[in-house]
Design a protein around this motif. Sequence first.
Motif, PDB file in Angstrom:
ATOM      1  N   TRP A 150       0.875  -1.011  -0.144  1.00 22.59           N
ATOM      2  CA  TRP A 150      -0.016  -0.166   0.091  1.00 22.59           C
ATOM      3  C   TRP A 150       0.781   1.286   0.014  1.00 22.59           C
ATOM      4  N   ILE A 151       0.274   2.377  -0.384  1.00 18.48           N
ATOM      5  CA  ILE A 151       1.076   3.470  -0.403  1.00 18.48           C
ATOM      6  C   ILE A 151       1.349   3.846   0.914  1.00 18.48           C
ATOM      7  N   GLU A 152       2.539   4.724   0.926  1.00 16.32           N
ATOM      8  CA  GLU A 152       3.012   5.183   2.386  1.00 16.32           C
ATOM      9  C   GLU A 152       2.504   6.463   2.567  1.00 16.32           C
ATOM     10  N   ARG A 153       1.228   6.125   3.243  1.00 15.92           N
ATOM     11  CA  ARG A 153       0.666   7.553   3.600  1.00 15.92           C
ATOM     12  C   ARG A 153       0.156   7.280   5.083  1.00 15.92           C
ATOM     13  N   SER A 154       0.406   8.071   6.002  1.00 17.47           N
ATOM     14  CA  SER A 154       0.110   7.774   7.327  1.00 17.47           C
ATOM     15  C   SER A 154      -0.988   8.687   7.809  1.00 17.47           C
ATOM     16  N   GLY A 155      -1.825   8.231   8.481  1.00 17.87           N
ATOM     17  CA  GLY A 155      -3.182   8.608   9.402  1.00 17.87           C
ATOM     18  C   GLY A 155      -3.349   8.092  10.471  1.00 17.87           C
ATOM     19  N   ASP A 156      -4.812   8.542  10.940  1.00 16.60           N
ATOM     20  CA  ASP A 156      -5.174   7.963  12.269  1.00 16.60           C
ATOM     21  C   ASP A 156      -5.254   6.562  12.364  1.00 16.60           C
ATOM     22  N   LYS A 157      -5.256   5.904  13.574  1.00 20.98           N
ATOM     23  CA  LYS A 157      -5.180   4.428  13.774  1.00 20.98           C
ATOM     24  C   LYS A 157      -6.604   4.192  13.527  1.00 20.98           C
ATOM     25  N   PRO A 158      -7.100   2.943  13.155  1.00 20.46           N
ATOM     26  CA  PRO A 158      -8.472   2.673  12.810  1.00 20.46           C
ATOM     27  C   PRO A 158      -9.077   2.500  14.337  1.00 20.46           C
ATOM     28  N   ILE A 159     -10.279   2.738  14.733  1.00 16.51           N
ATOM     29  CA  ILE A 159     -11.048   2.935  16.005  1.00 16.51           C
ATOM     30  C   ILE A 159     -11.987   1.824  16.124  1.00 16.51           C
ATOM     31  N   ILE A 160     -12.307   1.166  17.238  1.00 18.75           N
ATOM     32  CA  ILE A 160     -13.156  -0.012  17.395  1.00 18.75           C
ATOM     33  C   ILE A 160     -13.702   0.588  18.773  1.00 18.75           C
ATOM     34  N   ILE A 161     -15.055   0.860  18.913  1.00 13.46           N
ATOM     35  CA  ILE A 161     -15.651   1.307  20.129  1.00 13.46           C
ATOM     36  C   ILE A 161     -16.902   0.314  20.112  1.00 13.46           C
ATOM     37  N   GLY A 162     -16.974  -0.147  21.511  1.00  9.65           N
ATOM     38  CA  GLY A 162     -18.070  -1.211  21.908  1.00  9.65           C
ATOM     39  C   GLY A 162     -18.730  -0.375  22.833  1.00  9.65           C
ATOM     40  N   TYR A 163     -20.364  -0.905  22.611  1.00  5.96           N
ATOM     41  CA  TYR A 163     -21.438  -0.272  23.504  1.00  5.96           C
ATOM     42  C   TYR A 163     -22.288  -1.432  23.894  1.00  5.96           C
ATOM     43  N   SER A 164     -22.941  -1.129  24.942  1.00  6.68           N
ATOM     44  CA  SER A 164     -23.980  -2.026  25.383  1.00  6.68           C
ATOM     45  C   SER A 164     -25.206  -2.491  24.219  1.00  6.68           C
ATOM     46  N   ASP A 165     -25.462  -0.989  23.874  1.00  2.00           N
ATOM     47  CA  ASP A 165     -26.811  -1.417  22.781  1.00  2.00           C
ATOM     48  C   ASP A 165     -26.657  -0.445  21.865  1.00  2.00           C
ATOM     49  N   GLU A 166     -27.477  -0.669  20.781  1.00  5.45           N
ATOM     50  CA  GLU A 166     -27.481   0.299  19.593  1.00  5.45           C
ATOM     51  C   GLU A 166     -27.782   1.889  19.627  1.00  5.45           C
ATOM     52  N   GLU A 167     -28.500   1.817  20.908  1.00  6.37           N
ATOM     53  CA  GLU A 167     -28.884   3.190  21.079  1.00  6.37           C
ATOM     54  C   GLU A 167     -27.479   4.231  21.323  1.00  6.37           C
ATOM     55  N   GLU A 168     -26.604   3.607  21.983  1.00  2.00           N
ATOM     56  CA  GLU A 168     -25.578   4.075  22.685  1.00  2.00           C
ATOM     57  C   GLU A 168     -24.792   4.585  21.104  1.00  2.00           C
ATOM     58  N   ILE A 169     -24.700   3.458  20.041  1.00  2.00           N
ATOM     59  CA  ILE A 169     -23.897   3.675  19.131  1.00  2.00           C
ATOM     60  C   ILE A 169     -24.565   4.899  18.435  1.00  2.00           C
ATOM     61  N   ASN A 170     -25.835   5.093  18.297  1.00  2.74           N
ATOM     62  CA  ASN A 170     -26.531   5.733  17.331  1.00  2.74           C
ATOM     63  C   ASN A 170     -26.110   7.495  18.087  1.00  2.74           C
ATOM     64  N   LYS A 171     -26.072   7.458  19.334  1.00  3.88           N
ATOM     65  CA  LYS A 171     -25.736   8.806  20.146  1.00  3.88           C
ATOM     66  C   LYS A 171     -24.395   9.276  19.676  1.00  3.88           C
ATOM     67  N   ARG A 172     -23.501   8.118  19.564  1.00  2.00           N
ATOM     68  CA  ARG A 172     -22.113   8.283  19.303  1.00  2.00           C
ATOM     69  C   ARG A 172     -22.027   8.804  17.699  1.00  2.00           C
ATOM     70  N   LEU A 173     -22.841   8.150  17.044  1.00  2.00           N
ATOM     71  CA  LEU A 173     -22.521   8.511  15.375  1.00  2.00           C
ATOM     72  C   LEU A 173     -23.010   9.935  15.217  1.00  2.00           C
ATOM     73  N   VAL A 174     -24.014  10.513  15.907  1.00  2.72           N
ATOM     74  CA  VAL A 174     -24.324  11.812  15.762  1.00  2.72           C
ATOM     75  C   VAL A 174     -23.061  12.725  16.223  1.00  2.72           C
ATOM     76  N   GLU A 175     -22.185  12.397  17.447  1.00  2.60           N
ATOM     77  CA  GLU A 175     -21.366  13.382  17.785  1.00  2.60           C
ATOM     78  C   GLU A 175     -19.899  13.027  16.737  1.00  2.60           C
ATOM     79  N   ASP A 176     -19.943  12.011  16.513  1.00  2.00           N
ATOM     80  CA  ASP A 176     -18.584  11.828  15.463  1.00  2.00           C
ATOM     81  C   ASP A 176     -18.849  12.298  14.029  1.00  2.00           C
TER      82      ASP A 176
END
Length: 756
Positions: free
Chosen positions: A611-637
Amino acid sequence: MHISEAEWRIEKEWLEKVLKEARRQLDENRALKERIKQDGIETQREMWQDIGSVAKDNGLDQLVDFMQLINTMKIQKSSHEFTKKLEEKYEKILLSPYFGRMDFVEDGEENAEKCYIGISNLITEDYEFLVYDWRAPISSMYYEREIGDASYECPEGTIHGKLTLKRHYKIYNGKIEYMFDSSLKIDDEILQDILGRSTDSKMKTIVTTIQREQNRVIRNEEYKNLIVQGPAGSGKTSVALHRVAYLLYKHRDTIKPENIVIFSPNDIFNDYISNVLPELGEENMFQTTFKEYMHTSLGNAVTKESYSEMMEYILDSKNKKTYQRRINNIKFKSSVEFINILKRYVSYLEKEYSRFTDIIIKDKIIIPSKDIEELFYKDYAQLPLKRRLQKIKNRILYLIEPYEKELVEEVSKEMNDSDSSMNQAENMKHSAAVVRNKMKDVYDAIHQMTEFDLIEIYKNLFEKLELFSEGLINHSTEINLEEIKKYTLENLQAGVLYYEDQSPLLYLKGVLGDLPETSNIKYVIIDEAQDYTPLQYEIFYQLFKSANMTILGDLNQSINPYMNVGDYENIAHIFPKEDTCRIDLTKSYRSTMEIARFTSRLLNKEATHEWIERSGDKPIIIGYSDEEEINKRLVEDIEKYKEKGYKSIGIITRTVKEAKEVYNFLKDKTNVHAILKDDDEYISGTVVIPSYLAKGLEFDVALIYNAGDEHYNCEEERLLLYTACTRALHVLCIYYSGELTPLLREAVDMETVFLS
Ligand SMILES: Nc1ncnc2c1ncn2[C@@H]1O[C@H](COP(=O)(O)OP(=O)(O)OP(=O)(O)O)[C@@H](O)[C@H]1O
C-alpha cells in the motif's frame, strides 16, 4: 531535485507560449463556431422561405431542395457540436495545459525533444507539438520509463533513445504552483498530495499519476481478453475508465463510445464514475448493469426478485425456517455443475424437440409432420432453436397461403350467391374473417409447434432434472437434487422468479437464439468481476463473443458468499489462455497505511499486496452495550469529522433494513442522506448506505455500523465486512454492541484504538 531560477524562467516562458497558442486556437475556434451558427440561421431562414412557397406544381424539384437543406442543417449541427467540444478542450488547456515533461533524445539525434504531456494534444500550425496527449505513443514513456535508455512503440515501429529528464508540474488556473524533477517513477510525493485530500465528489481522473502497472493495463492490446485482479483501492475502476479513454483515442476512426459497454455493480456506481471520461475530454461509453440487462431481456411477464432483495434475504433471514433451503438453491444454481446440466438440457432440446404435428386443412394433410421434422433436424439444424422455429413458422405460413386464398374465394362466392346486397370489399373482408375463424385450429397448431415459453422450458428442465444431472453431481455433497427440484417447481408454479433463477433463464434464452444481436459492441468492461457467477460469464460470452473483454475484480471482495466467480479458474474455459492475459495489480492507493494494514489483517491471510506510504489515524473500534448508544455516538462523530474538514462520510450498515433505521434516527439530528436502492443516484456528503451497495465507492471517513457478534456472525460475511472497511480513505471507525464480531479479532493489534 532543486530547480534553478533560470530554469523557472524558461518554464514560465514556455507556459506563456503554450497558453498564448491555446488562446489563439480558442479564439479561432470561437470565430468558426459563430460562423457555423450564423450559417445555420441562414439555412433555417432559407428553408422557411421555401416552405412559404410550397406548391403542388413545384413537384419533385422542391422536395430535392428541401432534402438538401436538411442535409446542410445536419452537417452544420454536427460541426457546431464539434466546435463546442473543442472550446471545452481549450478552456481546460488554459487552466492546466500539462502535468509532465520528459526530454527524449532519439537515437541518431543530437538534441533532446522536450515533450510536455497533458490531457490533450496542442499542436501549432507548423505542426510543432507543444503538448502531447497522455495517450499518444510517446507519452507511454512518461508512465513506464526511468531516466536512461528508453523506447516506445508507435505505428512506424519501436523508437529507441534516452530519457534525460522527467519533470512533474502542478499548474492551476494557468499558473505553475510547483514543479520538481524525479529520475524514477512518478513520485510518491504527488500521489501523497492527491490521495491525502478530502473528497466530496464523484470519482476523479488519475491521469497525472498513473502508475506503471496500471499503465500496462490501460494500454494492453496484445490480448483479446484481460483479467485484472487487484486489491481494494488498487485503481481497477480508474484503470478501466482510463483504458476506455485510451481506446477511444487510439482507435478514434473506428471506435466510438457506443461501441464500448461497461457493466457496473449498480446504478449508484454508474453515477459515481460518470465524470471521469468527460474530465478526460471523452464522452461516456454505454453504462449498464447485469441486472438491468437481464430484467429488460426477460421482460415483465413475471415478477422478478431484485439483487438487493436477494442480498437482504441472505443477510437478514437466517432465522427463517426456509433459509437453508433457499441458500442451497442459490448455491446450486450458481455452481459450475449446474452450467453443465443446462448445457446438457440445451442439447437435449435441440435433438429431442418433438412437438411437430401434421398440418391439416379440410381433412387433408397439407404438410406432414415428418416434413416439418426434416426442416427442423436437417435444413435449419445449424440455427439456434428459436430461429429454427421462426423459419419453420414462416415456411408453414407460406405453404398454407394458397389453400387459405382458395377458401376465402369459396366463402366469398357462397356469400355472393346468397346475399347480393354486399359490395365486393365488404364481401372480401367478411370472407377473410370467416376463413380465419375456420382455420383457428390450424393456427393454434402452428403456434403450439413454433412458439416456446421460456418459463415452461425452464420448468421442464426441473421436471426431468435427474436425466440431465446423471453423473454430474457428486452425491456425497450437500446438494439434494430432489429438494432443489421440488423447491424450484413450487416457486415457478407460484409465479416467483428468484434472482438465482434469472441467470439460468437468460442463459437459455440466449442459447436458444432469443436475444438481440450486440455485434456493434467491440469492447466490454466488467468491473467488480468477482461478483458474477461462472454462468453469468457464459452469458457475457454468448452476448459478446467477438468483443474484447476487460474483466477487473478482487476475489477478496466477493460480497455475496454464495454467488460469485469463486476463482478465475472457473471461467478459464471461456477465456482461453492464448487469448487472455492475467495482470495482477499489487499496490493499493485508497487508504492510509494504518487502515490498509488493518483491513489486510481482517482478511485473515497473508497479505500479498502493498500500500502507499501515507500515514493517518489508527482505526478505531468502539464497543457499546446497545445500539442506542452507538446512534448517539454516531451523531457526535459525524459532527466531529465534519468539523475536522472531512467532506464525505459513509455510515456503512450491514443491510438496507439497518440503514433505514439508522437514517431515521440521524435525519433530524444532522445533515445526512440515505442510499437504499441499487438504482438510486450517487449522493456525496454524509450518507447512510448498506455494505453491499457501498462496494466500489469510497469515503473520507467510513463509520462501520454495528460489527457486533450478533450482526457479522459467520465466516461467510468476512469479505462483506472487509469490503465495507476498505471504503475508508482517511478514517475508519467501527462500532459494535455486545461482543465484537470474531471476524475482527485477528485484525485488532497495537495499531488499533480499541475502546469498550
Ligand atoms: N495512480 C493513481 N494515482 C492517484 N490516485 C489513484 C491512483 N490509482 C488509484 N488511485 C485512487 O485510489 C482510489 C481507489 O481507486 P479505484 O476505486 O479505482 O480502485 P479499485 O481497485 O477499483 O477499488 P475497489 O476494488 O476497492 O472498488 C481512488 O481514489 C483513486 O483515485
